[in-house]
Enzyme design. Structure first.
Site, PDB file in Angstrom:
ATOM      1  N   HIS A  66      27.966   6.344   2.383  1.00 61.18           N
ATOM      2  CA  HIS A  66      29.788   5.581   2.001  1.00 61.18           C
ATOM      3  C   HIS A  66      29.278   4.404   3.210  1.00 61.18           C
ATOM      4  O   HIS A  66      28.355   4.761   4.186  1.00 61.18           O
ATOM      5  CB  HIS A  66      30.516   6.428   2.645  1.00 61.18           C
ATOM      6  CG  HIS A  66      31.560   6.463   2.555  1.00 61.18           C
ATOM      7  ND1 HIS A  66      32.237   4.831   3.093  1.00 61.18           N
ATOM      8  CD2 HIS A  66      32.788   6.361   1.499  1.00 61.18           C
ATOM      9  CE1 HIS A  66      33.514   5.222   3.815  1.00 61.18           C
ATOM     10  NE2 HIS A  66      33.862   5.618   1.837  1.00 61.18           N
ATOM     11  N   ASP A 114      27.517  13.655   8.060  1.00 60.99           N
ATOM     12  CA  ASP A 114      28.806  12.915   7.814  1.00 60.99           C
ATOM     13  C   ASP A 114      30.024  13.840   6.302  1.00 60.99           C
ATOM     14  O   ASP A 114      29.030  14.135   5.803  1.00 60.99           O
ATOM     15  CB  ASP A 114      28.642  11.935   6.700  1.00 60.99           C
ATOM     16  CG  ASP A 114      30.000  11.273   6.592  1.00 60.99           C
ATOM     17  OD1 ASP A 114      31.114  11.810   6.305  1.00 60.99           O
ATOM     18  OD2 ASP A 114      30.011   9.704   5.574  1.00 60.99           O
ATOM     19  N   GLN A 169      33.063  14.508   2.636  1.00 62.05           N
ATOM     20  CA  GLN A 169      33.541  15.396   1.306  1.00 62.05           C
ATOM     21  C   GLN A 169      32.958  16.931   1.102  1.00 62.05           C
ATOM     22  O   GLN A 169      32.925  17.765   0.067  1.00 62.05           O
ATOM     23  CB  GLN A 169      32.353  14.634  -0.061  1.00 62.05           C
ATOM     24  CG  GLN A 169      33.273  12.743  -0.023  1.00 62.05           C
ATOM     25  CD  GLN A 169      34.485  12.557  -0.938  1.00 62.05           C
ATOM     26  OE1 GLN A 169      34.769  13.550  -0.814  1.00 62.05           O
ATOM     27  NE2 GLN A 169      34.628  11.264  -0.401  1.00 62.05           N
ATOM     28  N   LYS A 203      41.598  14.043   3.138  1.00 66.51           N
ATOM     29  CA  LYS A 203      41.002  14.671   2.226  1.00 66.51           C
ATOM     30  C   LYS A 203      40.806  16.411   2.016  1.00 66.51           C
ATOM     31  O   LYS A 203      40.540  16.502   1.320  1.00 66.51           O
ATOM     32  CB  LYS A 203      39.065  13.603   2.467  1.00 66.51           C
ATOM     33  CG  LYS A 203      38.749  12.156   2.257  1.00 66.51           C
ATOM     34  CD  LYS A 203      37.573  11.696   1.624  1.00 66.51           C
ATOM     35  CE  LYS A 203      37.428  10.438   2.528  1.00 66.51           C
ATOM     36  NZ  LYS A 203      37.680   9.731   1.218  1.00 66.51           N
ATOM     37  N   CYS A 211      32.904   2.311  -2.282  1.00 64.45           N
ATOM     38  CA  CYS A 211      32.538   2.164  -0.758  1.00 64.45           C
ATOM     39  C   CYS A 211      30.707   2.154  -0.936  1.00 64.45           C
ATOM     40  O   CYS A 211      30.628   2.831   0.370  1.00 64.45           O
ATOM     41  CB  CYS A 211      33.114   2.792   0.470  1.00 64.45           C
ATOM     42  SG  CYS A 211      35.106   2.471  -0.001  1.00 64.45           S
TER      43      CYS A 211
END
Lengths: 412, 162
Positions: free
Chosen positions: A122, A199, A202, A225, A367
């Site tokens: 991202h 990261d 997600q 999220k 993104c």
């Protein structure tokens, strides 16, 4: 298997109609919907114990502080962090990443050092490192992906050197859904003495994350999220690293003793949280984590594997019609994020048609502009699922896509 | 209900999108974009990219000594609305002079962005010819930018002209 219908009842918005159709919300990689428990938690704070934290001697302030710090503990438990002090509240993953780049990066990256990221990052896990590398004269190297959208681990082993100081990798790609083999990657990074940033934007909402088992040095994720409110995110930093970091922001809340000339910092984590924090949303993220834990992260992950396998299977019908689905086709190698390209219909036109069927998709480059460019398409449409999506919604989405294609093909 | 409400054959009621995608003029321009040839020896280059969605518009313009547009080339990458709008606009600006194009950009953009009315200004409509069909995009606010991208391109190009 978990009871999706019961879960759906907790989400008021899922009863909404869009253009006269039941809402089929498949834009969960952008943001997820909120259960009533999270909404109630916000209302409860503002209605019953709204107050600033860490300072007042009055009851409201004590209650607010207690709930605020309890939420931090809930987050720590959620990712199995030994220390709640390792949890720093931020606004979102992007801010968490920038904080690492500014607080740890500026102090530890020198000229000639190397930073490794993947080709599927991202923008938020790319640009902070581009800027850091430019400023310090360091090198940013990109780990490539293969034609299936999986990371090239051989290339990773070749790219990593003793000069590599940081490897920063997306756990699950928001653009193509790939799940990266981060445990193995973390071990490889540590062999050359590099730090590893994971990261989890997600992944934390969709699967169990254990920072001790993974042994990552940094972990970032966003509250919104994972059923929590917007404006609250998390930065986890291993305690021995955190102990040696200087704060980026200074001011109220983060100090021990202040004179006109100088100041000393409060202990971690407060020294990294200048100013009044986002109290309500932190507490509500705690409620979201309670909600997720009550369902069970293992159960959520299992359910999403099933619905991913089902969706992949259904996609074969679309692929016969010329639609290109990006990312690995093995349900174990990907999350429930389906980015696809319809050669005859531009993604935006598809998005508009699907919206009028009640189906919320995302279209664009998600993104991840360099990645989408490398796929050779101008943009993609993306359906991203969560635990409240049903198998019949997948049918609606697939049928809707076929219908939309037919609509454009027959248009005259 | 519940799980069942999504089941069964989908009967799509797409009347509202029909207004946009079944309009004969829009469909025609989308399928057979006008002035699609790239002008090699253009006097003015007009280019715009919407980085949020990846759509691109490229317009080349030739002008005569009186700054009247004699020829237009138009290419785009993007959605149907972007393509149809660009094609329609490329036809419209031919034979206008550059100050008229500037007026057109500001008036047309204003009409598109005006939230108070779904139609265009009635007095201006006759002047606009086929372009009036683009008022349909106003019912899809998120797609207005697809039309505006051509305007942005024209504006950027004209700004370079002294």
């Amino acid at each position: 298997m978990l009871n999706v219908e019961n879960i759906r009842k907790d989400f008021p918005i899922l009863a909404r109609e869009i253009h006269g159709k039941p809402l089929v919300y498949m834009d969960n990689a952008a943001t997820t919907q909120k259960p009533i428990q999270v909404i109630d938690s916000l209302v409860d704070y503002y209605s019953n114990y709204n107050s600033n934290v860490h300072r007042g001697v009055h009851l409201l302030s004590m209650e607010a502080t207690e709930q605020f710090e309890l939420a931090r503990e809930k987050i720590a438990n959620f990712i199995n962090s030994k220390n709640p002090e390792s949890i720093i509240w931020t606004r979102n993953s992007s801010e968490s990443l920038n904080l690492v780049a500014y607080m740890w990066g500026r102090a530890n990256i020198k000229s000639g050092d190397e930073i490794l990221v993947t080709a599927m990052e991202h923008h938020s896990n790319l640009i902070p490192w581009q800027e850091l590398a430019k400023e310090k004269g360091a090198f940013l190297k990109i780990i490539p992906i293969d034609k299936n959208g999986c990371l090239d681990l051989l290339a990773y082993r070749e790219l990593i050197t003793p000069k590599t100081k940081l490897v920063s990798v997306v756990h699950v790609s928001n653009a193509i859904g790939t799940i990266n083999p981060v445990k193995e990657m973390i071990q490889i990074a540590h062999q050359v003495g590099a730090k590893f940033l994971l990261d989890g934007a997600q992944s934390a909402p969709h699967m169990p994350i254990d920072v001790q088992e993974l042994d990552c040095d940094f972990l970032v994720f966003s509250g919104h999220k994972m059923m929590g409110p917007t404006g609250i995110g998390v930065l986890f930093v291993k305690k021995d690293i955190l102990d040696h970091l200087d704060p980026l922001y200074t001011g109220g809340e983060m100090v021990l003793e202040v004179t006109y000339e100088t100041a000393t910092w409060a202990p971690i984590p407060m020294k990294f949280e200048a100013g009044t924090p986002n109290i309500a949303d932190a507490i509500a993220l705690g409620a979201a984590v309670d909600y997720l834990s009550q369902i069970g992260m293992d159960e959520i992950h299992e359910y999403e594997k099933l619905i991913t396998a089902y969706t992949l299977d259904k996609f074969s019908v679309l692929e016969e019609k010329g639609i290109i689905l990006f990312g690995p086709h093995d349900p174990l190698l990907r999350g429930a994020i389906f980015s696809f390209y319809t050669p005859d219909v531009h993604p935006h036109d598809l998005g508009t048609i699907m919206d009028h069927m009640g189906i919320a998709l995302r279209t664009g480059h998600h993104c991840a502009m360099p990645l989408v460019k490398s796929l050779g398409v101008p943009a993609t449409a993306r359906a991203s699922l969560y635990v409240y999506n049903t198998f019949s919604e997948v049918d609606t989405f697939i049928d809707g896509t076929i219908e939309a294609l037919r609509y454009f093909k027959n248009g005259s | 209900m519940g799980l069942l409400k999504h089941c069964g054959i989908l009967k799509m009621d797409l009347k509202r999108v029909d207004d946009l995608y079944r309009d004969k003029v829009i469909l025609d321009h989308c399928r057979n974009p006008r002035n699609a040839d790239y002008l090699d020896n253009s006097d003015i280059h007009c280019d715009a990219i919407n980085l949020f969605c990846g759509d691109e518009v490229h317009i080349q313009i030739n002008v005569d000594d009186f700054r009247k547009i004699t020829n237009v080339g138009y290419q785009s990458e993007g959605c149907a609305i972007n393509q149809a709008a660009g094609s329609l606009i490329s036809e419209y600006i031919k034979d206008l002079d550059l100050s008229q194009v500037r007026n057109f950009i500001s008036e047309f953009s204003k009409m598109l962005e005006d939230k108070s009315a779904l139609d265009f200004d009635e007095e201006l409509m006759p002047k606009l010819g086929d372009l009036t069909v683009l008022h349909r995009v106003k019912e899809f606010p998120i797609r207005i930018k697809c039309v505006l991208l051509s305007m942005t391109a024209l504006e950027t190009g004209l700004d370079k002209v002294k």
